[in-house]
Design an enzyme around this catalytic site. Structure first.
Site, short mmCIF file in Angstrom:
data_model
loop_
_atom_site.label_atom_id
_atom_site.label_comp_id
_atom_site.label_asym_id
_atom_site.label_seq_id
_atom_site.Cartn_x
_atom_site.Cartn_y
_atom_site.Cartn_z
N LYS A 33 40.88 56.48 54.27
CA LYS A 33 39.88 55.48 53.88
C LYS A 33 38.84 56.20 53.01
O LYS A 33 37.98 56.91 53.51
CB LYS A 33 39.23 54.87 55.12
N GLU A 45 17.13 64.49 55.38
CA GLU A 45 18.06 64.73 54.28
C GLU A 45 17.85 63.69 53.18
O GLU A 45 18.20 62.53 53.34
CB GLU A 45 19.50 64.67 54.80
N GLU A 55 32.35 66.74 59.64
CA GLU A 55 31.50 67.49 58.70
C GLU A 55 30.42 66.52 58.25
O GLU A 55 30.68 65.58 57.50
CB GLU A 55 32.35 67.99 57.52
#
Length: 493
Positions: free
Chosen positions: A182, A389, A257
């Site tokens: 995906k 972030e 990750e």
């Protein structure tokens, strides 16, 4: 932009070795970040489409040749894939540049070449996957086997579509698995291209399936499907938490990750010519849309003002503009959503008392999603812009007084994906690298990656490793076999 202005034909799903339409007949636009125009449309798949893809993958794993193929034959096909990536580099470069907004020079040197190297490296690893004999005190012959886990659900993000899909698919296929991929909602084109390329390389039907669509529908269906044996995910920490939770409910192994917010430390003995180049690369590469970017610069106090002055003049000289221009280093953000997020953080930085050293504004060019690389100083220690972030071309700069403070500031984040330091003292380099909470640490450079060197995160940056021999460990399961040995009789002796 009108339907007639589309540059590429509409794309379908790739399932069972063939192109097919989606169950619901829905489609979504794919936008060129450099112009804001529509490139093409892709299928907006639903859970039924995911089920069909998983069933095809399941059949390919349970009854097909790929898991049973000698490792050297799988390796030969993966080597052929690497060759085809290089042979068709021009097509991949153009596709990735238009889809993501990457400068063509970087697409060729980094994205395409890294993908080819990953398939080559995993081809070599495939031939070394074996078990071991084990000594036991019982009368037996004991050994282990490394077997593929089965159907892998791979979910990848928008920022490095070709590289991040290759890290998962190459490793999974090398170990004898099959994959349902995906890709990101907004940047799916290289994934569809690679599906056809891998078929041309000799990958059997059903071994790689690509299903496009939203994470809420396609990603969720893939996470929950009982026919999927493992999840390999790269994306934000928030979505990663959800994915790991759902996989845990179904007892599926996962590798994650996730996000990052890396610190880049410049000590007072650093070579500033080397350090400044690395600092700029660490936050402008891929327009800062890089989970291993270095958006937090920590500078020894005696160098703080000097470094800020150099950055103020050097950063605006980095070429930003049309990604199809070979001279361009910084292209647009990958989409309007990412651009608006950066704008919100810059406004927050101003409210928090930060000083905009350079940048801090959009670049109006061709209707694209451009933002000037931005350096921010004088933010308070509890700044959200430092702590979170941003995922854009934004660098915050903080001074420190000694090594302990530098390490404490670097580790004062829930993330732990990457870190870096600039120093001429090799003893300090090893000492500080050992103290930093990060899966990979760079010394006197940034973002130096190779398929042989594993990377991955700690803390909120995830778990598991990609690249290196460690990558294949996550795509295999260990089976132990113990063969009882009857005692040797007098007649046999």
């Amino acid at each position: 932009m009108s339907e007639e202005a589309q540059q590429l034909p509409p794309r379908q799903l790739f399932v069972g070795g063939a192109w097919r339409d989606g169950n619901a007949g829905m489609r979504r636009d794919v936008v060129d970040p450099a112009t804001g125009g529509i490139l093409t449309t892709v299928v907006e798949a639903d859970a039924t489409d995911v089920d069909v893809a998983v069933r095809n993958a399941r059949e390919a794993f349970d009854d097909g040749p790929w898991p049973r193929m000698p490792a050297r034959d799988r390796a030969r096909i993966l080597h052929r894939a690497a060759d085809l990536i290089r042979e068709r580099a021009d097509e991949l470069v153009a596709l990735e540049s238009h889809d993501v907004g990457k400068p063509v020079s970087l697409c060729r040197a980094v994205d395409v070449e890294t993908a080819a190297q990953q398939y080559e490296y995993c081809a070599a690893l495939a031939q070394g996957l074996d078990g071991a004999t084990r000594s036991t005190p019982i009368p037996s012959f004991a050994y282990t086997m490394r077997l593929p886990v089965g159907v892998v659900g791979a979910i990848t993000p928008f920022n490095f579509p070709l590289i991040l899909s290759s890290t998962k698919i190459a490793a999974a296929l090398a170990a004898g698995n099959v994959v349902v991929h995906k890709p990101a909602d907004d940047t799916p084109l290289s994934a569809l291209f690679m599906a056809e390329l891998l078929k041309d390389a000799g990958v059997p039907d059903g071994v790689l399936n690509v299903v496009t669509g939203s994470g809420q529908v396609v990603g969720e269906a893939l996470l929950r499907h009982p026919g999927v044996d493992k999840i390999a995910f790269t994306g934000s920490t928030a979505i990663g938490r959800h994915a790991a939770s759902v996989a845990g409910e179904h007892l599926k192994p996962v590798t994650m990750e996730l996000g990052g917010n890396a610190a880049h430390i410049v000590f007072d003995d650093a070579d500033l010519d080397v350090a400044i180049g690395a600092v700029i690369k660490a936050f402008v590469f891929n327009s800062g849309q890089f989970c291993m970017a270095g958006p937090r610069l920590l500078v020894a106090r005696p160098l703080h003002d000097t470094v800020l002055g150099i950055l103020e003049h050097a950063v605006p000289t980095v070429p930003i503009g049309n990604p199809r221009d070979p001279a361009t280093v910084i292209g647009p953000m990958a989409g309007e959503r990412q651009l608006k997020k950066v704008e919100e953080y810059i406004e927050l930085a101003r409210k928090e008392g930060g000083r905009i050293v350079c940048g801090g504004e959009r670049l109006d060019l061709d209707g694209g999603f451009y933002y000037r690389p931005t350096v921010i100083a004088d933010l308070p220690a509890d700044s959200r812009v430092i702590a979170e972030e941003v995922f854009g071309p934004v660098l915050t700069v903080q001074p420190f007084d000694d090594e302990d403070e530098a390490v404490a500031l670097a580790n004062s984040t829930p993330y732990g994906l990457a870190a870096g330091l600039q120093t001429r003292d090799v003893t300090r380099a090893h000492r500080v690298a050992a103290r930093l909470d990060a899966g990979i640490v760079w010394v006197n450079d940034w973002a130096m990656l190779d398929p042989a060197v594993p990377f991955g995160g700690v803390k909120d940056s995830g778990f598991g490793r990609e690249y290196g021999p460690e990558s294949l460990e996550a795509y295999t399961r260990v089976k132990s076999v113990v063969v009882s040995l009857p005692p040797v009789t007098q007649e046999q002796s």
